[in-house]
Design an enzyme around this catalytic site. Sequence first.
Site, mmCIF file in Angstrom:
data_model
loop_
_atom_site.group_PDB
_atom_site.id
_atom_site.type_symbol
_atom_site.label_atom_id
_atom_site.label_comp_id
_atom_site.label_asym_id
_atom_site.label_seq_id
_atom_site.Cartn_x
_atom_site.Cartn_y
_atom_site.Cartn_z
ATOM 1 N N ASN A 88 34.393 8.730 48.539
ATOM 2 C CA ASN A 88 33.362 8.386 49.427
ATOM 3 C C ASN A 88 32.906 9.034 50.551
ATOM 4 O OD1 ASN A 88 33.334 6.608 47.268
ATOM 5 N ND2 ASN A 88 34.084 4.847 48.305
ATOM 6 N N HIS A 105 34.804 14.514 49.492
ATOM 7 C CA HIS A 105 33.482 14.973 49.293
ATOM 8 C C HIS A 105 32.444 14.948 50.684
ATOM 9 C CE1 HIS A 105 34.373 14.109 44.872
ATOM 10 N NE2 HIS A 105 34.832 15.242 45.084
ATOM 11 N N SER A 173 34.879 6.814 38.426
ATOM 12 C CA SER A 173 34.898 6.969 37.044
ATOM 13 C C SER A 173 35.796 8.155 36.441
ATOM 14 C CB SER A 173 33.399 7.236 36.489
ATOM 15 O OG SER A 173 33.208 8.619 37.232
HETATM 16 P P1 OAD Z 1 31.083 6.805 39.839
HETATM 17 O O1 OAD Z 1 29.592 6.389 40.075
HETATM 18 O O2 OAD Z 1 31.190 7.982 38.841
HETATM 19 O O3 OAD Z 1 31.797 5.544 39.142
HETATM 20 C C1 OAD Z 1 31.860 4.537 39.810
HETATM 21 C C2 OAD Z 1 33.005 3.530 39.364
HETATM 22 O O4 OAD Z 1 33.120 2.172 40.103
HETATM 23 C C3 OAD Z 1 32.841 3.206 37.929
HETATM 24 O O5 OAD Z 1 34.098 3.513 37.095
HETATM 25 C C4 OAD Z 1 32.572 1.838 37.762
HETATM 26 O O6 OAD Z 1 33.170 1.283 36.546
HETATM 27 C C5 OAD Z 1 33.235 1.269 38.980
HETATM 28 N N1 OAD Z 1 32.673 -0.023 39.737
HETATM 29 C C6 OAD Z 1 31.325 -0.301 39.833
HETATM 30 N N2 OAD Z 1 31.510 -1.746 40.378
HETATM 31 C C7 OAD Z 1 32.664 -1.816 40.926
HETATM 32 C C8 OAD Z 1 33.534 -2.802 41.688
HETATM 33 N N3 OAD Z 1 32.576 -3.857 42.087
HETATM 34 N N4 OAD Z 1 34.804 -2.587 42.013
HETATM 35 C C9 OAD Z 1 35.334 -1.540 41.622
HETATM 36 N N5 OAD Z 1 34.822 -0.714 40.646
HETATM 37 C C10 OAD Z 1 33.368 -0.801 40.496
HETATM 38 O O7 OAD Z 1 31.470 7.140 41.160
HETATM 39 P P2 OAD Z 1 33.012 8.175 41.585
HETATM 40 O O8 OAD Z 1 33.808 8.308 40.731
HETATM 41 O O9 OAD Z 1 33.433 7.965 43.064
HETATM 42 O O10 OAD Z 1 30.152 13.153 44.712
HETATM 43 O O11 OAD Z 1 32.088 9.457 41.662
HETATM 44 C C11 OAD Z 1 32.536 10.735 42.015
HETATM 45 C C12 OAD Z 1 31.717 11.443 42.869
HETATM 46 O O12 OAD Z 1 30.485 11.829 41.904
HETATM 47 C C13 OAD Z 1 31.133 11.205 44.192
HETATM 48 O O13 OAD Z 1 31.941 11.092 45.203
HETATM 49 C C14 OAD Z 1 29.931 11.929 43.994
HETATM 50 C C15 OAD Z 1 29.419 11.706 42.834
HETATM 51 O O14 OAD Z 1 28.480 12.886 42.564
HETATM 52 C C16 OAD Z 1 29.288 13.895 45.572
HETATM 53 O O15 OAD Z 1 28.400 13.306 45.967
HETATM 54 C C17 OAD Z 1 29.877 15.286 45.844
#
Ligand code: OAD
Length: 235
Positions: A88, A105, A173
């Site tokens: 994040n 990131h 994710s």
């Molecule tokens: P994603 O948007 O890909 O995934 C979000 C995750 O959070 C999913 O698995 C959801 O099921 C989960 N989620 C949603 N609500 C939730 C809650 N209340 N409690 C717990 N989990 C919950 O986000 P990231 O995996 O962080 O990079 O994405 C990785 C990177 O992709 C980010 O850092 C960003 C993006 O492009 C850059 O901007 C460089």
Amino acid sequence: MKKIVVFTGAGISAESGLSTFRDSDGLWEKYRVEDICTHEAWERNPQLLVDFYNARRRDTMNAQPNAAHIAIARLQQSIPSTRIITQNVDDLHERAGAKNVVHLHGEITKLRSSINETATVQLKGWEQHYGDRHPDGSLLRPYIVFFGEGVPYFTEACEIASTADIMIVVGTSLNVYPAASLLQYAPRQAEIYLIDPGQPAFTPSSKIHHIQKKATEGVPQLVESILSNAAERKF
Ligand code: OAD
């Protein structure tokens, strides 16, 4: 001494009101990654990126850490060897009291030189004005690691992950590499807890325990259970 490593993604900040990226109402459903988060996009239309990240910065400044950020900070205060690695760009871990957080990131509250990925400056307030320059003379850009760019603190993150006895993964994710590969750097015997109400892209294995709950519910419960027998388990 046993070691805990926490690895977080956008889901941990969802209940603070910050959008995730790949959920049905996520940011990458509303914007094309290619228009926002690549070096080519910056060259093509920098004002669009500046506006996009100014809006994210304003949202972040208006958001508050939630029970999950607070529980993780409490875990680190109780077991100071605990390390936190996040994908994040928000500062909610720090505002909850966490120290020494590795941001893979970038950080939304900072800008960086266009010619040196680690030459960052703290921005006062939410607004970047396109055209401002870094002391090294180059154009300032948001301190965000764009797709296709190197991840400056990834080696450090791998070293930290490789020391984990327990790894707590929250709200990611596991779609974005190399960050998602951090789980593979945890030692073979490490226990991995994955707290996410959805279905992240992981290969089920006996050492990965999926706690299918929202962060504000699952994280405080897990932290409580770790702290309640920390002395026994030699944390
Ligand atoms: P994603 O948007 O890909 O995934 C979000 C995750 O959070 C999913 O698995 C959801 O099921 C989960 N989620 C949603 N609500 C939730 C809650 N209340 N409690 C717990 N989990 C919950 O986000 P990231 O995996 O962080 O990079 O994405 C990785 C990177 O992709 C980010 O850092 C960003 C993006 O492009 C850059 O901007 C460089």
